[in-house]
Design a protein around this motif. Structure first.
Motif, PDB file in Angstrom:
ATOM      1  N   THR A  19      -4.269   5.936  -0.890  1.00 18.40           N
ATOM      2  CA  THR A  19      -4.766   4.714  -1.156  1.00 18.40           C
ATOM      3  C   THR A  19      -5.370   3.999  -0.001  1.00 18.40           C
ATOM      4  O   THR A  19      -4.937   4.287   0.996  1.00 18.40           O
ATOM      5  CB  THR A  19      -3.427   3.993  -1.469  1.00 18.40           C
ATOM      6  OG1 THR A  19      -2.623   4.337  -2.644  1.00 18.40           O
ATOM      7  CG2 THR A  19      -3.772   2.277  -1.486  1.00 18.40           C
TER       8      THR A  19
ATOM      9  N   PHE B 281       1.970   2.377  -3.516  1.00 19.09           N
ATOM     10  CA  PHE B 281       0.998   2.849  -4.160  1.00 19.09           C
ATOM     11  C   PHE B 281       0.517   4.397  -3.755  1.00 19.09           C
ATOM     12  O   PHE B 281       0.594   5.468  -4.484  1.00 19.09           O
ATOM     13  CB  PHE B 281      -0.395   2.116  -4.053  1.00 19.09           C
ATOM     14  CG  PHE B 281      -0.813   1.218  -5.004  1.00 19.09           C
ATOM     15  CD1 PHE B 281      -1.362   1.030  -6.204  1.00 19.09           C
ATOM     16  CD2 PHE B 281      -0.216  -0.226  -4.507  1.00 19.09           C
ATOM     17  CE1 PHE B 281      -1.705   0.038  -7.218  1.00 19.09           C
ATOM     18  CE2 PHE B 281      -0.405  -1.494  -5.485  1.00 19.09           C
ATOM     19  CZ  PHE B 281      -1.182  -1.152  -6.597  1.00 19.09           C
ATOM     20  N   GLU B 282       0.653   4.622  -2.469  1.00 15.41           N
ATOM     21  CA  GLU B 282       0.738   5.853  -1.809  1.00 15.41           C
ATOM     22  C   GLU B 282       1.703   6.798  -2.289  1.00 15.41           C
ATOM     23  O   GLU B 282       1.479   7.911  -2.656  1.00 15.41           O
ATOM     24  CB  GLU B 282       0.761   5.569  -0.475  1.00 15.41           C
ATOM     25  CG  GLU B 282       0.263   6.893   0.524  1.00 15.41           C
ATOM     26  CD  GLU B 282      -0.980   6.894   0.800  1.00 15.41           C
ATOM     27  OE1 GLU B 282      -1.784   7.948   1.013  1.00 15.41           O
ATOM     28  OE2 GLU B 282      -1.752   5.718   0.953  1.00 15.41           O
TER      29      GLU B 282
ATOM     30  N   CYS C  27      -7.042   3.303  -4.993  1.00 22.80           N
ATOM     31  CA  CYS C  27      -5.935   4.490  -5.108  1.00 22.80           C
ATOM     32  C   CYS C  27      -6.614   5.632  -6.065  1.00 22.80           C
ATOM     33  O   CYS C  27      -6.991   5.503  -7.067  1.00 22.80           O
ATOM     34  CB  CYS C  27      -4.621   3.847  -5.784  1.00 22.80           C
ATOM     35  SG  CYS C  27      -3.380   5.073  -6.039  1.00 22.80           S
TER      36      CYS C  27
ATOM     37  N   ILE D 172      -7.232  -3.005  -3.789  1.00 21.10           N
ATOM     38  CA  ILE D 172      -6.522  -1.848  -3.541  1.00 21.10           C
ATOM     39  C   ILE D 172      -7.057  -0.729  -4.160  1.00 21.10           C
ATOM     40  O   ILE D 172      -7.104  -0.705  -5.365  1.00 21.10           O
ATOM     41  CB  ILE D 172      -4.989  -1.982  -3.706  1.00 21.10           C
ATOM     42  CG1 ILE D 172      -4.357  -3.315  -2.900  1.00 21.10           C
ATOM     43  CG2 ILE D 172      -4.086  -0.619  -3.617  1.00 21.10           C
ATOM     44  CD1 ILE D 172      -2.749  -3.316  -3.460  1.00 21.10           C
TER      45      ILE D 172
ATOM     46  N   LEU E 219       1.013  -1.193  -0.215  1.00 19.41           N
ATOM     47  CA  LEU E 219      -0.054  -0.082  -0.218  1.00 19.41           C
ATOM     48  C   LEU E 219       1.129   1.312   0.041  1.00 19.41           C
ATOM     49  O   LEU E 219       0.563   2.206  -0.648  1.00 19.41           O
ATOM     50  CB  LEU E 219      -0.924  -0.175   1.147  1.00 19.41           C
ATOM     51  CG  LEU E 219      -1.728  -1.318   1.454  1.00 19.41           C
ATOM     52  CD1 LEU E 219      -2.405  -1.138   2.559  1.00 19.41           C
ATOM     53  CD2 LEU E 219      -2.716  -1.317   0.100  1.00 19.41           C
TER      54      LEU E 219
END
Length: 376
Positions: free
Chosen positions: A160, A153-154, A174, A172, A150
């Motif tokens: 996210t 992605f953040e 986002c 997930i 995560l």
């Protein structure tokens, strides 16, 4: 597989009636249901990254998606599954992780890979094509999605969150932030090999993201390097070459050898070629992405060096090893040798004796064993 767009018939590649592993799992189904339930527009550019056997792009074929994969086998499975379901060639665009990604992405679907490094590399490569309105959905089984997943992605795309788990799968979700300052892409990564490991001592390794042991020499390969066969010229195959250290060591030890580097990972073969070129190795080499020794003529090889994988994504299996050993037996000349390293508990000696009629322990320690089988 049951989806909102029908029930496509799917299989892994190569097809094996004895293989009970499916070509999809609950995370693929969960993602597809989410797209339908949320009525996500699919009229723009849809990109599916890491779609393991083509389940996602086969289900979404009517929307002309693009698939990006590191797996030659996965790409071939996708071709076969598209044909199986009557999809016209060219409807789905098939790219590898080494190809330039699309310039604009409106829907980004990410099947979380086992390798966090590969995920990082792919998100960084795709980020410039993602815009404020891009729908980004990742998917994986609960055991595959971690805080570090995560966080990537953040850091790379934007805020996210995760969904509730369903059938041990999770999504997930986002929201892209175009103003986000992204880190530089650290891949490919270079490091220097230690001393005391033969011809490659002190040499440079180039690793693209997703290749096993990206930042250091793994202990199995190190043990193998200390027990490689003496130079003998001829045609040598580094089968399942990874970053190419074993084949490069062989070429450095014997410039007469013609070395073929083979792997089903596009990232691995790119790494092997980069490692070989980086070290100005003399002699002749060939680099091939494919299904083991398929396409190599019978009786044309003198030596096969092999460190076979015993996982297929999250599943533990010896299917790949058995196919590699059978391919080696077919392609070796009479008197040619297969050298294998593996964990002691895997019992490769049993399979080798069944295929070759012989198997000899060259070296062993508490964890690993190097085996030699001769083509009679």
């Amino acid at each position: 597989m049951t989806t909102p767009w029908g029930e496509p018939a799917l299989a892994r590649f190569p097809e094996d009636p004895r293989d009970r592993l499916r070509a999809w799992d609950a995370s693929d189904e969960y993602l597809l249901r989410h797209l339908a339930d949320r009525q996500v527009p699919l009229s723009g550019t849809v990109v599916a990254v890491g779609d393991r056997w083509g389940a996602l792009v086969t289900a979404l074929a009517a929307h002309r998606p693009t698939q990006i994969t590191d797996s030659w086998l996965g790409q071939e499975a996708t071709r076969a599954n598209l044909a199986r379901n009557g999809v016209e060639p060219g409807t789905v665009r098939l790219l590898t992780t080494q190809d330039a990604p699309p310039g604009r992405i409106d829907v980004l679907l990410v099947r979380v890979p086992k390798s966090l490094a590969l995920l990082e590399d792919q998100l960084l490569r795709l980020a410039p094509a993602v815009h404020e309105g891009t729908v980004v959905v990742g998917t994986g089984m609960v055991k595959e999605i971690h805080t570090s997943t995560l966080s990537l992605f953040e850091r790379i795309l934007g805020p996210t969150r995760t969904s509730l788990a369903e059938r041990k799968a999770r999504l997930i979700l986002c929201t892209p932030d175009p103003a986000l300052r992204r880190p530089a892409n650290p891949w490919p990564y270079r490091y220097t090999l230690p001393d005391g490991i033969g011809p490659v001592s002190g040499r440079t390794v180039v690793n693209h993201a997703g290749v096993f042991c990206a930042d250091r020499l793994d202990i199995g390969t190190r043990f193998f390097l200390g027990h490689l066969p003496a130079p003998g010229g001829g045609r040598v195959v580094d089968l399942g070459c990874g970053n190419g250290v074993v084949g490069t060591a062989t070429a450095l030890a014997d410039p007469r050898a013609e070395v073929l580097f083979v792997d089903e990972s596009f990232q691995a073969v790119a790494s092997a070629e980069a490692t070989y070129r980086e070290n100005d190795v003399p002699g002749h080499a060939e680099f091939r992405v494919g299904d083991g020794l398929t396409g190599v003529p019978d009786g044309s090889v003198d030596l096969v060096l092999n460190n076979p994988p015993f996982h297929s994504h999250q599943a533990t299996t010896d299917t790949t090893a058995r196919r590699m050993f059978a391919g080696a037996r077919r392609t070796l000349r009479p008197g040619g040798e297969l050298w294998v390293i593996g964990n002691r508990h895997l019992g490769y000696h049993v399979t080798l004796r069944r295929l070759f009629g012989n198997s000899e322990v060259v070296a062993s320690d508490p964890k690993f064993v190097v085996l030699r089988a001769v083509r009679r």
